[in-house]
Structure formats: C-alpha cells, structure tokens
Design an enzyme around this catalytic site. Structure first.
Site, PDB file in Angstrom:
ATOM      1  N   ALA A  69       0.675  -1.152   0.032  1.00  0.00           N
ATOM      2  CA  ALA A  69      -0.050  -0.034  -0.065  1.00  0.00           C
ATOM      3  C   ALA A  69       0.878   1.271  -0.071  1.00  0.00           C
ATOM      4  CB  ALA A  69      -0.789   0.134   1.443  1.00  0.00           C
ATOM      5  N   THR A  70       1.942   1.199   0.366  1.00  0.00           N
ATOM      6  CA  THR A  70       2.854   2.314   0.611  1.00  0.00           C
ATOM      7  C   THR A  70       3.161   2.770  -0.868  1.00  0.00           C
ATOM      8  OG1 THR A  70       3.723   1.589   2.713  1.00  0.00           O
ATOM      9  CG2 THR A  70       4.998   3.491   1.538  1.00  0.00           C
ATOM     10  N   ASN A 143      -6.782   2.419  10.485  1.00  0.00           N
ATOM     11  CA  ASN A 143      -5.934   1.154  10.981  1.00  0.00           C
ATOM     12  C   ASN A 143      -5.758   1.379  12.817  1.00  0.00           C
ATOM     13  OD1 ASN A 143      -4.386   3.688  10.050  1.00  0.00           O
ATOM     14  ND2 ASN A 143      -2.891   2.812  11.256  1.00  0.00           N
ATOM     15  N   GLN A 171      -7.240  -1.458   5.315  1.00  0.00           N
ATOM     16  CA  GLN A 171      -7.982  -2.150   6.568  1.00  0.00           C
ATOM     17  C   GLN A 171      -9.273  -2.639   6.171  1.00  0.00           C
ATOM     18  OE1 GLN A 171      -6.138  -2.932   9.198  1.00  0.00           O
ATOM     19  NE2 GLN A 171      -4.380  -1.840   8.933  1.00  0.00           N
ATOM     20  N   SER A 191      -3.471  -3.808   0.283  1.00  0.00           N
ATOM     21  CA  SER A 191      -2.278  -4.702   0.810  1.00  0.00           C
ATOM     22  C   SER A 191      -2.521  -5.934   0.964  1.00  0.00           C
ATOM     23  CB  SER A 191      -1.609  -3.709   1.893  1.00  0.00           C
ATOM     24  OG  SER A 191      -0.383  -4.232   2.232  1.00  0.00           O
ATOM     25  N   HIS A 193      -0.778  -8.239   2.998  1.00  0.00           N
ATOM     26  CA  HIS A 193      -0.502  -8.907   4.363  1.00  0.00           C
ATOM     27  C   HIS A 193      -1.539  -8.571   5.332  1.00  0.00           C
ATOM     28  CE1 HIS A 193       1.398  -5.404   6.573  1.00  0.00           C
ATOM     29  NE2 HIS A 193       1.409  -4.685   5.301  1.00  0.00           N
ATOM     30  N   THR A 231      10.690  -6.505 -12.281  1.00  0.00           N
ATOM     31  CA  THR A 231      10.299  -7.963 -12.543  1.00  0.00           C
ATOM     32  C   THR A 231       9.432  -8.354 -11.148  1.00  0.00           C
ATOM     33  OG1 THR A 231      12.668  -8.558 -13.457  1.00  0.00           O
ATOM     34  CG2 THR A 231      11.145 -10.352 -12.479  1.00  0.00           C
ATOM     35  N   CYS A 319       3.273   1.195  12.905  1.00  0.00           N
ATOM     36  CA  CYS A 319       3.942   2.145  12.350  1.00  0.00           C
ATOM     37  C   CYS A 319       4.582   2.917  13.564  1.00  0.00           C
ATOM     38  CB  CYS A 319       3.654   2.910  11.230  1.00  0.00           C
ATOM     39  SG  CYS A 319       3.140   1.982   9.785  1.00  0.00           S
TER      40      CYS A 319
END
Ligand code: PLP
Length: 374
Positions: A69-70, A143, A171, A191, A193, A231, A319
C-alpha cells in the site's frame, strides 16, 4: 496455552491457501519471458489479477500490482493523471503516513475529524469551496481505531467539485464492502498482508483509465503495462491472489464471527474497567477492531506486560509502536495526551476464536491488577 495474536491490523496471519500458492510459485520463471517457464509465471500473475479485477468489476489492465500500500499511495497520489490535472490535495485527518508523507503534491490540506474519528463533512465542504481541481485521499477505515469513514458522502461532494477520490482500502478489504459502488471512489489501494497474504505486495485498482497516473512511479522494463517497472514478485502476487480468493469465499461469515468476538471482548473490558475509554464508540467501526484506553495505565507498559503473558496487541498503529510519540489520529480526534498515551488496539483476524477472547479477559484483568498495585 499458545500465544494469542490480536494484532491483525498490523499484519494478519498467513492463510494456508496463500502459503501453498507461494510455495508452488517459488520456482516460477520471469513473467516477461516468452518460453514455457515465463508463460507459467505470467499465468500465475494474471490469475491473481483476474480475481481482483472480477471482484472490483474492472478490466484486468486497471489492476496494477505493487510492493504494497505504501508504494500504491506514492504511485496514485500524483497531480498529473491520464485525464485530470489535480492541483489541491485534501486528505482525511487520520490518514496513514503512506498518504501524509507519500503524496507527490507540494502540500496537503487535512480535513478535520470529529470526536469519534469520522471525517467532518462540513469541513470538507468548506475546503472544497476554495479548492482548485481537487483530489481527496480518504481511507475506508482507520487502522488505529477501526472507524469507518463516510467515503460515499465525501466522494459525492468531491465529484460535484470536479475532483477525484483515492481511497486507502487497506484495513477495509475483506472486512467491509470497499467496492467502487460502495465507496464511490475513483481509485482504491490495498495490501496483501492485512488479509492473510504475504507482506511486500499490494495493488492499486483504478475505476477507469483517466484516473491512472500520467507517469509511472517506478520506471524501467515496462512491466505492468508500463505502470510499474521491475520484475514481478510472482510468488508474492500468487499468494496475494490466493489470500484474496479465500477472503472472498469466507470473509463475510468470518467477519460475523469476529465481530461477535470483538463485541464480547469490548464488553469484558468495560465490565473489568468501567473507566475505559473506547475510541470511536459512537461511529461505525470495523468488526475486528477495538481501540481503547485504560486511563492511568501507560500503553507501552501494558503492551509489554501482555506480551510476557503471551498476548500480542498494539499501542496505536504498528508504524508508531515502539515510539512513544502520541497518536496523530487520536490527536486529530481531540483525545487528550494523557488518555492517548494509554491507547491500546486489539485487532482480530481469521484464526482467532472464543477461548482466546476468554483467556485474554483473564490475562488483562491480572496484568491490570498488578500494574495498579505498583
Ligand atoms: N494504509 C493503512 C490504513 C495501513 O494500515 C497500512 C499499514 O499499516 C498501510 C496503508 C501501509 O501498507 P503497507 O504495509 O502495504 O505498505
């Protein structure tokens, strides 16, 4: 008892389907190669892309895989889009640092939150009145607090002003409806994860070509139809695709179960500590998230004590955990610093169950009692 992991907003537990898909894809070739090994890798990527494209009702070329996401935020929060030249960036008052620090505008104008962490639509209206060619970046859900933002209402206002809406659905994915129809957004980013896929992979999803960035953020070998050079990480994309498929198949039932567990834990916390402050209590919240403070008990100490007892939860967002800086999200909600420093976040995920909820309540009571005695 095994450890209790209640920190799924930081990162969720890898789903077995994602693990299996990644292992199967580890020996894949380079997806740009024309030989059989390359074509096999390409097929894995395009299968994952097709899952996302179908679920979001867009053509596959409107799904661009990224490193998470970043990167997606850095990619999409740009003034120059294929069909728009945005001049003003408005951002929700509780956005993630990948938005506040990752955009490509000269400055960003934050829109106020109310005391429950919801975007103040009157403030948005006022800021749009003076904005030229606006872009709004607004998360679907926060989040730290799990508070669900009024993205649909905000998007209608921004569209009336001729602007573009980018929604951080990180989220929300798999927890609430974050489709283009539900949010009214023009661009979504997600994202892997946070839904039980691998870390280091995500996507930007565009409703149409006109809202794609005019220039790629990562320029190189022209991968992702020129939108993201480099790649492709085939195993990560395959794992993401498998996790997403799993979430689509089981997510709704899973969230009903998880929501009931969260409500039970919240009731236990309130019963144990009537002085507890639940953040966003009057706003719609993600079913998996409970953010609260036990006034007088510093979060860092409580998180460390719970960790020793086998429980993983977070103080504020991942974070910022490890740093003692007060939460910017809670500050934007007007929460006093002495409460904010006691803020804890429980975020549940697919493997959590009722016995863990019961055990958590017992452990929290014990740790709280010990800390109060000191
Ligand atoms: N947006 C939100 C709301 C998040 O919670 C996070 C991660 O914590 C991100 C963006 C960044 O995601 P990633 O880890 O994929 O860069």
């Amino acid at each position: 008892m095994a450890r209790i992991y209640f920190d799924h907003n930081a990162t969720s537990t890898l789903r077995p389907a994602a693990r299996a898909a990644m292992i199967a894809a580890l020996d894949a070739g380079n997806a740009s190669s024309v030989h059989a090994e390359g074509r096999a890798a390409r097929a894995l990527i395009e299968t994952a892309r097709a899952h996302l494209a179908r679920a979001f009702g867009v053509k596959p070329e409107l799904v661009v895989f990224t490193s998470g996401a970043t990167e997606s935020a850095n990619m999409v929060l740009q003034p120059a889009l294929a069909g728009y030249a945005c001049e003003t960036l408005l951002i929700g008052g509780g956005e993630h640092p990948c938005v506040t620090a990752g955009h490509g505008f000269g400055a960003a104008c934050p829109v106020a939150l109310d005391g429950d962490g919801r975007l103040d639509l009157a403030d948005l209206r006022a800021r749009l009145a003076g904005a030229v060619a606006p872009m709004l970046a607004l998360q679907a859900a926060n989040n730290e607090t799990g508070v669900i933002q009024p993205v649909t209402e905000a998007a209608a206002l921004v569209h009336d002003a001729g602007g573009v809406v980018v929604c951080d659905a990180v989220q929300a994915l798999g927890r609430i409806d974050c489709s283009f129809e539900a949010t009214g957004a023009d661009v979504l980013f997600v994202s892997s994860h946070k839904i039980g896929g691998p870390k280091g992979v995500g996507a930007a999803i565009f409703s149409r070509r006109a809202v794609m960035p005019a220039q790629a953020l990562l320029r190189g070998g022209g991968q992702e139809r020129g939108k993201r050079g480099g790649t492709e990480n085939v195993a990560a994309i395959a794992g993401f695709g498998a996790a997403f498929q799993d979430v689509c198949a089981t997510g709704a039932d899973e969230m009903v179960r998880i929501g009931a567990l969260r409500d039970r834990i919240e009731a236990e916390v309130r019963a144990l500590a009537p002085e507890a402050v639940v953040f966003g209590a009057n706003a719609p919240r993600l079913p998996n998230t409970l953010a609260f403070a036990l006034p007088g008990l510093p979060a860092e100490t409580l998180v460390a004590a719970l960790d020793v007892e086998g429980v993983a939860i977070s103080s504020g967002s991942a974070c910022s955990s490890g740093k003692v800086a007060p939460s910017a999200v809670l500050a934007a909600m007007g929460i006093a610093p002495e409460i904010s420093r006691c803020a804890l976040r429980i975020s549940l995920g697919w493997p959590n169950n009722e016995p863990e909820g019961v055990a958590f309540a017992t452990i929290l009571a014990r740790v709280r009692h010990r800390m109060q005695r000191r």
